[in-house]
Design a protein around this motif. Sequence first.
Motif, PDB file in Angstrom:
ATOM      1  N   LEU A  86      26.575   2.631  14.472  1.00 55.91           N
ATOM      2  CA  LEU A  86      25.437   1.705  14.601  1.00 55.91           C
ATOM      3  C   LEU A  86      25.902   0.254  14.532  1.00 55.91           C
ATOM      4  N   ILE A  87      26.881   0.002  13.681  1.00 54.94           N
ATOM      5  CA  ILE A  87      27.385  -1.365  13.553  1.00 54.94           C
ATOM      6  C   ILE A  87      28.048  -1.797  14.865  1.00 54.94           C
ATOM      7  N   GLU A  88      28.815  -0.890  15.465  1.00 54.01           N
ATOM      8  CA  GLU A  88      29.436  -1.194  16.761  1.00 54.01           C
ATOM      9  C   GLU A  88      28.368  -1.493  17.806  1.00 54.01           C
ATOM     10  N   GLN A  89      27.400  -0.601  17.860  1.00 50.37           N
ATOM     11  CA  GLN A  89      26.309  -0.723  18.838  1.00 50.37           C
ATOM     12  C   GLN A  89      25.526  -2.018  18.636  1.00 50.37           C
ATOM     13  N   GLY A  90      25.337  -2.389  17.354  1.00 54.86           N
ATOM     14  CA  GLY A  90      24.574  -3.592  17.031  1.00 54.86           C
ATOM     15  C   GLY A  90      25.225  -4.858  17.553  1.00 54.86           C
ATOM     16  N   LYS A  91      26.571  -4.843  17.593  1.00 58.50           N
ATOM     17  CA  LYS A  91      27.283  -6.055  18.019  1.00 58.50           C
ATOM     18  C   LYS A  91      26.940  -6.470  19.440  1.00 58.50           C
ATOM     19  N   THR A  92      26.567  -5.506  20.279  1.00 56.43           N
ATOM     20  CA  THR A  92      26.241  -5.839  21.665  1.00 56.43           C
ATOM     21  C   THR A  92      24.786  -5.530  22.013  1.00 56.43           C
ATOM     22  N   ASP A  93      24.000  -5.164  20.995  1.00 57.05           N
ATOM     23  CA  ASP A  93      22.590  -4.820  21.262  1.00 57.05           C
ATOM     24  C   ASP A  93      21.815  -6.102  21.544  1.00 57.05           C
ATOM     25  N   PRO A  94      21.274  -6.273  22.752  1.00 58.94           N
ATOM     26  CA  PRO A  94      20.549  -7.513  23.066  1.00 58.94           C
ATOM     27  C   PRO A  94      19.268  -7.653  22.227  1.00 58.94           C
ATOM     28  N   ASN A  95      18.765  -6.551  21.703  1.00 55.74           N
ATOM     29  CA  ASN A  95      17.542  -6.603  20.885  1.00 55.74           C
ATOM     30  C   ASN A  95      17.862  -6.388  19.410  1.00 55.74           C
ATOM     31  N   ASN A  96      18.973  -6.952  18.969  1.00 58.82           N
ATOM     32  CA  ASN A  96      19.398  -6.669  17.592  1.00 58.82           C
ATOM     33  C   ASN A  96      18.487  -7.312  16.536  1.00 58.82           C
ATOM     34  N   HIS A  97      17.519  -8.168  16.975  1.00 58.32           N
ATOM     35  CA  HIS A  97      16.569  -8.734  16.009  1.00 58.32           C
ATOM     36  C   HIS A  97      15.303  -7.889  15.843  1.00 58.32           C
ATOM     37  N   ASP A  98      15.246  -6.780  16.542  1.00 56.67           N
ATOM     38  CA  ASP A  98      14.079  -5.901  16.393  1.00 56.67           C
ATOM     39  C   ASP A  98      13.888  -5.487  14.931  1.00 56.67           C
ATOM     40  N   TYR A  99      12.630  -5.144  14.594  1.00 54.50           N
ATOM     41  CA  TYR A  99      12.366  -4.543  13.286  1.00 54.50           C
ATOM     42  C   TYR A  99      12.790  -3.084  13.361  1.00 54.50           C
ATOM     43  N   LEU A 100      13.669  -2.672  12.473  1.00 51.42           N
ATOM     44  CA  LEU A 100      14.249  -1.331  12.587  1.00 51.42           C
ATOM     45  C   LEU A 100      13.988  -0.447  11.375  1.00 51.42           C
ATOM     46  N   LEU A 101      13.762   0.799  11.681  1.00 51.83           N
ATOM     47  CA  LEU A 101      13.915   1.851  10.693  1.00 51.83           C
ATOM     48  C   LEU A 101      15.211   2.545  11.087  1.00 51.83           C
ATOM     49  N   VAL A 102      16.171   2.577  10.180  1.00 51.56           N
ATOM     50  CA  VAL A 102      17.469   3.191  10.484  1.00 51.56           C
ATOM     51  C   VAL A 102      17.571   4.533   9.770  1.00 51.56           C
ATOM     52  N   ARG A 103      17.910   5.553  10.533  1.00 53.42           N
ATOM     53  CA  ARG A 103      18.184   6.869   9.926  1.00 53.42           C
ATOM     54  C   ARG A 103      19.681   7.117   9.990  1.00 53.42           C
ATOM     55  N   LEU A 104      20.346   6.971   8.865  1.00 54.69           N
ATOM     56  CA  LEU A 104      21.805   7.144   8.824  1.00 54.69           C
ATOM     57  C   LEU A 104      22.148   8.633   8.791  1.00 54.69           C
ATOM     58  N   GLN A 105      23.054   9.015   9.671  1.00 54.42           N
ATOM     59  CA  GLN A 105      23.419  10.436   9.750  1.00 54.42           C
ATOM     60  C   GLN A 105      24.692  10.750   8.974  1.00 54.42           C
ATOM     61  N   ASP A 106      25.314   9.709   8.383  1.00 56.24           N
ATOM     62  CA  ASP A 106      26.576   9.951   7.664  1.00 56.24           C
ATOM     63  C   ASP A 106      26.392  11.024   6.593  1.00 56.24           C
ATOM     64  N   LYS A 107      27.493  11.781   6.422  1.00 55.64           N
ATOM     65  CA  LYS A 107      27.422  12.865   5.434  1.00 55.64           C
ATOM     66  C   LYS A 107      28.000  12.427   4.092  1.00 55.64           C
ATOM     67  N   HIS A 108      28.787  11.356   4.082  1.00 55.42           N
ATOM     68  CA  HIS A 108      29.387  10.927   2.829  1.00 55.42           C
ATOM     69  C   HIS A 108      28.689   9.658   2.314  1.00 55.42           C
ATOM     70  N   ALA A 109      28.980   9.338   1.051  1.00 58.58           N
ATOM     71  CA  ALA A 109      28.313   8.207   0.410  1.00 58.58           C
ATOM     72  C   ALA A 109      28.795   6.882   0.986  1.00 58.58           C
ATOM     73  N   ILE A 110      27.898   5.897   1.011  1.00 62.56           N
ATOM     74  CA  ILE A 110      28.219   4.575   1.529  1.00 62.56           C
ATOM     75  C   ILE A 110      27.697   3.533   0.548  1.00 62.56           C
ATOM     76  N   LEU A 111      28.527   2.543   0.281  1.00 69.96           N
ATOM     77  CA  LEU A 111      28.112   1.483  -0.631  1.00 69.96           C
ATOM     78  C   LEU A 111      27.356   0.417   0.176  1.00 69.96           C
ATOM     79  N   ASP A 112      26.188   0.050  -0.293  1.00 67.67           N
ATOM     80  CA  ASP A 112      25.406  -1.025   0.325  1.00 67.67           C
ATOM     81  C   ASP A 112      25.247  -0.912   1.838  1.00 67.67           C
ATOM     82  N   PRO A 113      24.769   0.196   2.330  1.00 65.96           N
ATOM     83  CA  PRO A 113      24.649   0.327   3.787  1.00 65.96           C
ATOM     84  C   PRO A 113      23.696  -0.719   4.378  1.00 65.96           C
ATOM     85  N   MET A 114      22.634  -1.098   3.613  1.00 67.88           N
ATOM     86  CA  MET A 114      21.661  -2.064   4.116  1.00 67.88           C
ATOM     87  C   MET A 114      22.343  -3.394   4.412  1.00 67.88           C
ATOM     88  N   GLU A 115      23.164  -3.841   3.467  1.00 68.87           N
ATOM     89  CA  GLU A 115      23.853  -5.115   3.633  1.00 68.87           C
ATOM     90  C   GLU A 115      24.756  -5.080   4.862  1.00 68.87           C
TER      91      GLU A 115
END
Lengths: 380, 380
Positions: free
Chosen positions: B280-309
């Motif tokens: 998603l971070i890769e995709q966001g770098k070139t997403d022309p609508n990256n300012h949209d209001y988003l609900l993100v569903r993370l599919q990662d299986k392992h823990a992530i620190l501060d994914p929102m940030e």
Amino acid sequence: MKFLHTSDWHLGRQFHNVSLLEDQRAVLDHLIQYLTENPVHALVVAGDIYDRSVPPTMAIELLDQVVSRICHELDTPVIMIPGNHDGAKRLGFAARQMKGSGLHIISDFDQMLEPVVLRSDEAGEVAFYGMPYNDPELVRYHYQQPVATHDEAHQLLCQRITEQFDASQRHVLISHCFVDGAMESESERPLSIGGSDRVDHQHFLPFDYVALGHLHQPQMKGEEFIRYSGSLMKYSFSEQHQKKGVTLVELNQDGFVSAQHIDLPCPHGMRIVEGELEQLIEQGKTDPNNHDYLLVRLQDKHAILDPMEKLRKVYPNVLHLEKPGMLIGVDQEMGRARLARGEMDMFRDFFLEAKQSPLSSEQEQVMSDVIQSIKQAEQH
Amino acid sequence: MKFLHTSDWHLGRQFHNVSLLEDQRAVLDHLIQYLTENPVHALVVAGDIYDRSVPPTMAIELLDQVVSRICHELDTPVIMIPGNHDGAKRLGFAARQMKGSGLHIISDFDQMLEPVVLRSDEAGEVAFYGMPYNDPELVRYHYQQPVATHDEAHQLLCQRITEQFDASQRHVLISHCFVDGAMESESERPLSIGGSDRVDHQHFLPFDYVALGHLHQPQMKGEEFIRYSGSLMKYSFSEQHQKKGVTLVELNQDGFVSAQHIDLPCPHGMRIVEGELEQLIEQGKTDPNNHDYLLVRLQDKHAILDPMEKLRKVYPNVLHLEKPGMLIGVDQEMGRARLARGEMDMFRDFFLEAKQSPLSSEQEQVMSDVIQSIKQAEQH
């Protein structure tokens, strides 16, 4: 030209948890009746239409009915400004859409410079300028001028208005502020803490009449034509001796002619009564105004059980009780009473009141033992 | 005759603690621009003007500006009714005083029977009837008729209106209700609990056009001329695929001709994106609508620190995060995660995330000792 000057309606006000809305409706009915019998060219309301910025729905309905009757049925223009109790933006919604109907709500500085011009007689036009209630901060921000006090704000706003005077017109100003040296009563919310709220009446001298709101007592300030109409009705016990109503203003071609107070009756009076309980109860039985809103100051020196309940049997609208002579039953003074008097003394008063007879010596002994054992238990 | 049908503006709405007011202002600017370039005979707003009965001052100001521009500058009449989100009395203050200016707020049953009659072309007059949003209880009380459901209420109200039809006129109804079988989305507040809120479209058949509000998806109900315009913009993630805008309606002398959806762009899209964080971070770098209001569903299986940030560095307006595949960092699932996984497992994930390298066996041992000693201390 004749117009009525009124202010400080405070629609939706609660007073000691009693809604004053039905009283306000009754007084406004009298106002409409007066207008019906004595047509004028305009009704001017100098702020504090509502009691708070987000008024209750019932207050909005009442104002809606009142302006509808005055603007439509009586075809009399109504010109109003917000006061410090009102929410200017909220009150001023769709103001531009209402103007054609004769309802003029002047709620921002742009509208302040667009006077409501009425032409009523051979003497020509009268321009009504409304100055919406303003904080000095708001004026400073809007005009980008160094304005620190209400006085400076009014000086600047008056200048802006007088700069564009049309010399062929007479000029009325409507403002909600605290003109220097005026008398206050308890129910006016302070404009500011300290003294920076005072406004010099000199700023108002260029006008033919200045219709002021904020102070609840009808009065002139400095000149006969700079006046407070006072509030629609009594809003605090400190206003018990004030006259309440509206001011009938007359202008001729040269400007101000006269201002006359018109009484508006209110269903309930508001007053302070003092005396001993028994005496007040006797007096209440024949008091023709026993439904008035009362603050009662009981002068009794001994304790009384449920004085409020007893008083309300003859004075149903006792709203507040002060008991300067008494030590029991005075809720707010309980703390002090406990420090000043022994438990035994207090119980003696209570027993006398509840049983209508003093403690026997045997009872004294029992009670004294109880108190002693409680005190000992507290110490361990 | 042509008019625009819109509804569900919800001015003042907060969405996941973000104010949508500037988006609403931008969309309404587009609406005004459309009206400027494509004049119509009226703008009809079918309720839920505000998001709540006591709207914020900023929302009142915005509506004031919008109606001022449409009524005054464009000289286009605006006809609106309150919806279930609005306070009818509050919205309807001084409605009678606004009518002359072309702003028609129909907020009670008396006004419902006084249609706004517009004459635009050789085909004669069109009468716009507004049915303010109503509870069955309100209708029962007002008409003293046995009315238990929204359907019965609408049947009765439609009858009252059609009884007084002028056969020489065409008839438009504006109503805010839930017509049977219509699609719902998450952001409509239910009219009632249970099924008694549904209204049969049959009641509306006598009209030439029925401008409905309440449902946020543009759609017809039963007949082409019974329509929801849908909301001004997206108000929930469940509306991500809905078209938003207004409906352009055309009537001729025989009645309904056509209804056409007009898109109104919004500064921010609103959508759900799914994927693993890095992707998603890769995709966001070139997403022309990256300012949209988003609900993100993370599919990662392992823990992530501060994914929102991390996400907000590329998608600044992530408003909500769902982490169905993860067990650490999912606040609302922490309880379950603790039960399901051992402390050591969780710490391993955390360490990997924080240090970008796995625990050494020595570190494993130290951590294991710490956890053991804590557990023992807890048991005593």
